[in-house]
Write a protein that holds these residues in place. Structure first.
Motif, mmCIF file in Angstrom:
data_model
loop_
_atom_site.group_PDB
_atom_site.id
_atom_site.type_symbol
_atom_site.label_atom_id
_atom_site.label_comp_id
_atom_site.label_asym_id
_atom_site.label_seq_id
_atom_site.Cartn_x
_atom_site.Cartn_y
_atom_site.Cartn_z
ATOM 1 N N GLN A 4 0.808 -1.219 0.000
ATOM 2 C CA GLN A 4 0.000 0.000 0.000
ATOM 3 C C GLN A 4 0.841 1.268 0.000
ATOM 4 O OE1 GLN A 4 -3.496 -0.528 -0.104
ATOM 5 N NE2 GLN A 4 -2.720 -2.618 -0.350
ATOM 6 N N SER A 5 2.114 1.168 0.370
ATOM 7 C CA SER A 5 2.963 2.354 0.460
ATOM 8 C C SER A 5 4.404 1.987 0.149
ATOM 9 C CB SER A 5 2.863 2.958 1.871
ATOM 10 O OG SER A 5 3.646 4.132 1.985
ATOM 11 N N ILE A 6 5.076 2.853 -0.635
ATOM 12 C CA ILE A 6 6.509 2.700 -0.915
ATOM 13 C C ILE A 6 7.159 4.071 -0.787
ATOM 14 C CG2 ILE A 6 8.283 1.984 -2.567
ATOM 15 C CD1 ILE A 6 6.130 0.393 -4.042
ATOM 16 N N VAL A 7 8.278 4.138 -0.084
ATOM 17 C CA VAL A 7 9.068 5.363 -0.030
ATOM 18 C C VAL A 7 10.534 4.967 -0.150
ATOM 19 C CG1 VAL A 7 9.186 5.363 2.501
ATOM 20 C CG2 VAL A 7 9.454 7.505 1.255
ATOM 21 N N VAL A 8 11.311 5.780 -0.861
ATOM 22 C CA VAL A 8 12.724 5.487 -1.111
ATOM 23 C C VAL A 8 13.578 6.419 -0.251
ATOM 24 C CG1 VAL A 8 14.535 5.283 -2.857
ATOM 25 C CG2 VAL A 8 12.129 4.855 -3.481
ATOM 26 N N ASP A 9 14.523 5.850 0.516
ATOM 27 C CA ASP A 9 15.367 6.692 1.366
ATOM 28 C C ASP A 9 16.596 7.189 0.604
ATOM 29 O OD1 ASP A 9 17.316 4.659 1.374
ATOM 30 O OD2 ASP A 9 16.781 3.936 3.374
ATOM 31 N N LYS A 10 17.453 7.962 1.271
ATOM 32 C CA LYS A 10 18.609 8.578 0.619
ATOM 33 C C LYS A 10 19.613 7.556 0.120
ATOM 34 C CE LYS A 10 18.339 12.929 3.204
ATOM 35 N NZ LYS A 10 19.024 13.831 4.179
ATOM 36 N N GLN A 11 19.624 6.385 0.728
ATOM 37 C CA GLN A 11 20.543 5.327 0.296
ATOM 38 C C GLN A 11 19.960 4.479 -0.828
ATOM 39 O OE1 GLN A 11 19.947 5.924 3.755
ATOM 40 N NE2 GLN A 11 21.768 7.228 3.599
ATOM 41 N N GLY A 12 18.740 4.758 -1.210
ATOM 42 C CA GLY A 12 18.107 4.016 -2.287
ATOM 43 C C GLY A 12 17.324 2.796 -1.847
ATOM 44 N N TYR A 13 17.247 2.581 -0.531
ATOM 45 C CA TYR A 13 16.458 1.453 -0.044
ATOM 46 C C TYR A 13 14.964 1.777 -0.150
ATOM 47 C CZ TYR A 13 20.855 -0.263 1.916
ATOM 48 O OH TYR A 13 22.139 -0.699 2.070
ATOM 49 N N LYS A 14 14.204 0.764 -0.508
ATOM 50 C CA LYS A 14 12.757 0.907 -0.614
ATOM 51 C C LYS A 14 12.088 0.424 0.678
ATOM 52 C CE LYS A 14 14.500 0.032 -3.970
ATOM 53 N NZ LYS A 14 15.830 0.461 -4.516
#
Length: 305
Positions: A80-90
């Motif tokens: 239901q939700s995806i966000v990508v952090d500064k290191q590229g991890y999902k």
């Protein structure tokens, strides 16, 4: 008499041509990309990474689209939700939609999955400037995760606004704005503020460059300026009152995905950008292109914003 009939025929042909041309022009605004393997699945969420890849969450798995090729991963579902952090991890939130579905929060590095939080029906995740993850659940709980410690905020803070946190947004002061099923809340890290003036909750919340809050609900779109609440609906030019998705483009325009298409609002005028399609997710990529998630496909708006 013949002359009048001739003129009438020309009039009707002109009208038909006008509508035909308008429809053709509208269709050329978008490029369609069918989603391999998930042809019958609604797109629940779209995230863009630093390489401009699109990460698509559906009820039966995750898909990556680089603009040409699709890569599908079904190790997690009910996404239901995806966000990508500064290191590229999902960071991927999942909800319990059926007995075999996955729940909680998992991290995906492109190859491996790591489960961080179990037994939570997650519908929204945001990451603040310190890298802290704020997670909204269906159980009236707000979760704070700093990659080591998990904090659960008691249900009584959220119960007045409903039991289902559908969307979270951060304003320029790093306040959390929480869109629940029956109300809107603000959390500054210490204090909670409930907004009964919102007259109900919503499905999605986004915040523009001027810190206006825009809430999409089953009643249309509501704007909160900080002092005033104003609701827009089909009578104002919104294509449909059932709003599922929203995004702010680089020019400050608001785009809303609804049960019957997409509307764009420039602060004064409403423009219908797509008709007769149920749009469940919206995102803007690194080049300013708008992407829309529908059932079994993505649409890309052909002019950057």
């Amino acid at each position: 008499m013949i002359n009048q009939i001739f003129k009438l025929c020309i009039f009707y042909i002109s009208i038909l041509t006008l509508f035909s041309c308008k429809k053709e022009k509208n269709e050329t605004l978008w490029t369609e990309y069918p989603i391999e393997y998930f042809s019958n699945e609604f797109v629940r969420t779209i995230a863009i990474d630093s390489h401009n890849n699109k990460w698509i969450g559906t009820d039966h798995g995750l898909a990556k689209f680089d603009g040409t090729n699709w890569i599908v991963n079904t190790e997690r579902n009910s996404i239901q939700s995806i966000v990508v952090d500064k290191q590229g991890y999902k960071w991927i939130g999942a909800a319990n939609l059926w007995p075999e579905s996955t729940t909680g929060v998992s991290v995906y590095d492109g190859e491996n999955w790591t489960t961080c939080i179990n037994n939570a029906c997650v519908y929204s995740i945001v990451i603040d400037k310190q890298g802290v993850k704020w997670i909204g659940t269906e159980q009236s709980e707000l979760l704070r995760y700093d990659n080591t410690n998990l904090t659960v905020y008691p249900k009584q803070y959220i119960d007045n606004a409903g039991v289902w946190i559908k969307s979270i947004a951060l304003d320029s002061y790093e306040n959390l704005w929480i869109c629940a099923d029956r109300g809107i809340l603000k959390f500054d890290g210490t204090n909670w503020t409930n907004y009964p003036e919102s007259k109900g909750g919503g499905n999605v919340i986004v915040i523009d460059k001027d810190d206006n809050k825009w809430i999409g609900s089953y009643r249309g779109v509501t704007k909160y300026s900080g002092t005033e609440w104003k609701t827009y609906d089909v009578s104002d030019g919104l294509v449909d009152n059932c709003v599922y998705a929203a995004v702010v483009d680089n020019w400050g325009n608001l785009w809303f995905g609804t049960n019957r298409g997409i509307s764009r609002f420039d602060g004064i005028h409403w423009t219908t950008m797509l008709e007769d399609e149920c749009v469940s997710a919206l995102a803007i990529d690194n080049q300013g292109y708008i992407w829309a998630g529908l059932r079994g496909k993505l649409l890309k708006f052909n002019e950057p914003h």
